[in-house]
Design an enzyme around this catalytic site. Structure first.
Site, short mmCIF file in Angstrom:
data_model
loop_
_atom_site.label_atom_id
_atom_site.label_comp_id
_atom_site.label_asym_id
_atom_site.label_seq_id
_atom_site.Cartn_x
_atom_site.Cartn_y
_atom_site.Cartn_z
N GLY A 162 70.68 -4.40 -59.73
CA GLY A 162 69.53 -5.61 -59.32
C GLY A 162 69.17 -5.65 -57.86
O GLY A 162 68.66 -6.12 -57.00
N SER A 163 69.05 -3.93 -57.60
CA SER A 163 67.90 -3.23 -55.75
C SER A 163 66.46 -4.52 -55.63
O SER A 163 66.74 -5.22 -54.24
CB SER A 163 67.72 -2.59 -55.87
OG SER A 163 66.42 -2.00 -56.36
N ASN A 164 65.94 -4.56 -56.65
CA ASN A 164 65.17 -5.74 -57.01
C ASN A 164 65.67 -7.42 -55.84
O ASN A 164 64.45 -7.77 -55.20
CB ASN A 164 63.81 -5.24 -58.01
CG ASN A 164 62.87 -4.34 -58.01
OD1 ASN A 164 61.95 -4.08 -56.92
ND2 ASN A 164 63.37 -3.36 -58.53
N LEU A 204 65.60 -7.18 -69.36
CA LEU A 204 65.47 -5.66 -71.27
C LEU A 204 65.15 -7.35 -71.96
O LEU A 204 64.74 -6.36 -72.93
CB LEU A 204 66.65 -5.13 -71.22
CG LEU A 204 67.05 -4.18 -70.32
CD1 LEU A 204 67.46 -2.58 -70.78
CD2 LEU A 204 65.42 -3.24 -69.25
N HIS A 238 57.49 -3.84 -63.65
CA HIS A 238 57.54 -2.15 -64.82
C HIS A 238 57.24 -1.62 -64.09
O HIS A 238 56.32 -1.02 -62.73
CB HIS A 238 56.44 -2.59 -65.59
CG HIS A 238 56.40 -1.43 -67.09
ND1 HIS A 238 57.91 -1.55 -67.51
CD2 HIS A 238 56.41 0.30 -67.19
CE1 HIS A 238 57.96 -0.02 -68.30
NE2 HIS A 238 57.07 0.89 -68.32
N ASP A 275 55.70 -6.26 -71.94
CA ASP A 275 54.71 -5.51 -70.59
C ASP A 275 53.29 -5.92 -70.85
O ASP A 275 52.34 -4.72 -70.81
CB ASP A 275 55.34 -4.03 -71.10
CG ASP A 275 56.64 -4.35 -70.36
OD1 ASP A 275 57.46 -4.51 -69.57
OD2 ASP A 275 56.74 -2.87 -71.12
N GLU A 324 58.72 -1.12 -55.00
CA GLU A 324 58.79 -1.79 -55.93
C GLU A 324 59.17 -2.83 -55.00
O GLU A 324 58.87 -3.74 -54.44
CB GLU A 324 60.23 -2.19 -56.80
CG GLU A 324 59.47 -1.03 -57.99
CD GLU A 324 60.43 -1.52 -59.69
OE1 GLU A 324 60.30 -0.92 -60.60
OE2 GLU A 324 61.89 -1.63 -58.70
N ASN A 343 56.33 -10.19 -64.04
CA ASN A 343 57.89 -8.89 -64.23
C ASN A 343 57.11 -7.62 -63.55
O ASN A 343 56.12 -7.13 -63.17
CB ASN A 343 57.96 -8.63 -65.68
CG ASN A 343 59.09 -7.40 -66.24
OD1 ASN A 343 59.60 -7.12 -65.64
ND2 ASN A 343 58.32 -6.69 -66.87
C1 GRF Z 1 63.24 -1.56 -61.81
O1 GRF Z 1 63.17 -0.49 -62.08
C2 GRF Z 1 61.79 -1.93 -62.50
O2 GRF Z 1 60.36 -1.63 -62.51
C3 GRF Z 1 62.85 -2.62 -63.69
O3 GRF Z 1 64.31 -2.72 -63.58
C4 GRF Z 1 64.48 -2.03 -63.02
C5 GRF Z 1 65.34 -2.87 -62.00
O4 GRF Z 1 65.96 -2.07 -60.77
N1 GRF Z 1 62.20 -3.59 -64.49
P1 GRF Z 1 66.66 -3.13 -60.08
O5 GRF Z 1 67.98 -2.84 -61.05
O6 GRF Z 1 66.44 -4.07 -59.77
O7 GRF Z 1 67.56 -1.82 -58.80
#
Ligand code: GRF
Length: 289
Positions: free
Chosen positions: A107-109, A185, A204, A245, A274, A202
């Protein structure tokens, strides 16, 4: 009534009590200060007194509630509340977006996106908030991030997601108007894609169309990039359609792949890209709507 206020202001019960106390004490302080100031003028009670009192109270009120909000820990809420009032009075049109993030990983994003929208200046034309985190993995890190940020979560199960109502009622209940996938996923069911045309994105962790598709996630992507001898990798932010994708690319950003890079070191570089680009692109897309 309290339930409605909680929903409207998007706060929990404790904060609602603190906010109501701030309103009450801020209002009293403002009335008191108004009376004291009129006393200084020596004006007798009468129509002029009342008129001056109304003017003073109107001018003092924002300062009094802000002052009281500090010890109650509600300063941010009231700054935003006052900015909203100002926009309403001046007739400025502000669009408030409600974002859902689908994520099942660390969940870092998601965290960066939440922080980005929380930090948008109250006076900005486009306002947004992550209102819901949707996850299919109990125990995923993103659920802790949601809890730490006081964001509702929805743990979904496969059958209802693919063959039931796709959780659309919950999305509607949270007034979701933009969907972000960040480490989710499962492929989205067509009905969900149709419900949000051009409003699902999304990210990727590679330069699509290379190294994408079913099963290509996490370190598998970076291992494939290294195994293919790529000199460059990066991120692809794209609209989502019914295929993996596949939707229209919005942005690609690159980083170099060095001879000594491992899947982990490459993943770190990609995460930096990201975090730098995804929140900003989402805001730009919302601004453009
Ligand atoms: C990211 O690398 C993104 O590109 C992919 O899943 C990963 C999620 O990372 N779709 P996080 O859980 O947000 O750290």
């Amino acid at each position: 009534m309290f339930g409605k206020l909680k929903q409207r202001w998007k706060v929990n019960g404790v904060n609602l009590v603190l906010i109501l106390c701030t309103f009450a004490l801020g209002g009293s302080l403002c009335g008191y200060a108004g009376r004291q100031l009129i006393m200084l003028t020596g004006l007798e009670k009468g129509p002029a007194w009342v008129l001056l009192y109304i003017i003073l109270v109107t001018l003092l009120w924002p300062f009094c509630v802000l002052l009281i909000s500090v010890p109650f820990g509600q300063f941010t809420f009231f700054i935003k509340y006052l900015a909203k009032m100002k926009n309403r009075i001046s007739g400025k049109k502000v669009t408030q977006h409600s974002i859902a993030i689908f994520a099942s990983g660390a969940g870092s994003n998601a965290e960066k996106i939440i922080q980005h929208f929380n930090a948008i200046k109250p006076g900005s034309k486009t306002q947004g908030r992550v209102s819901l985190i949707i996850c299919n993995k109990p125990g995923a890190g993103v659920l802790q991030i949601a809890a730490a940020n006081d964001i509702n979560t929805l743990l979904i199960e496969k059958e209802r997601f693919f063959n039931g109502d796709h959780y659309l009622p919950e999305l509607r209940a949270h007034h979701i108007d933009f969907v972000v996938l960040a480490g989710f996923l499962w492929k989205l069911p067509p009905a969900l894609v149709k419900a949000y045309p051009g409003k699902i994105v999304n990210i990727h962790p590679a330069l699509l169309p290379k190294h994408g598709g079913k099963g290509m996630y996490g370190n598998k992507v970076h291992e494939a990039v290294i195994a293919a001898g790529e000199k460059e990798s990066g991120i692809t932010i794209h609209f989502v359609d019914e295929l993996y994708d596949n939707g229209k690319v919005i942005l690609q950003a690159t980083c170099s792949v060095e001879a000594n890079d491992t899947a982990e070191s490459l993943a770190n570089k990609i995460h930096l890209l990201e975090h730098r680009h995804y929140p900003e692109i989402i805001e730009n897309l919302l601004n453009a709507k």
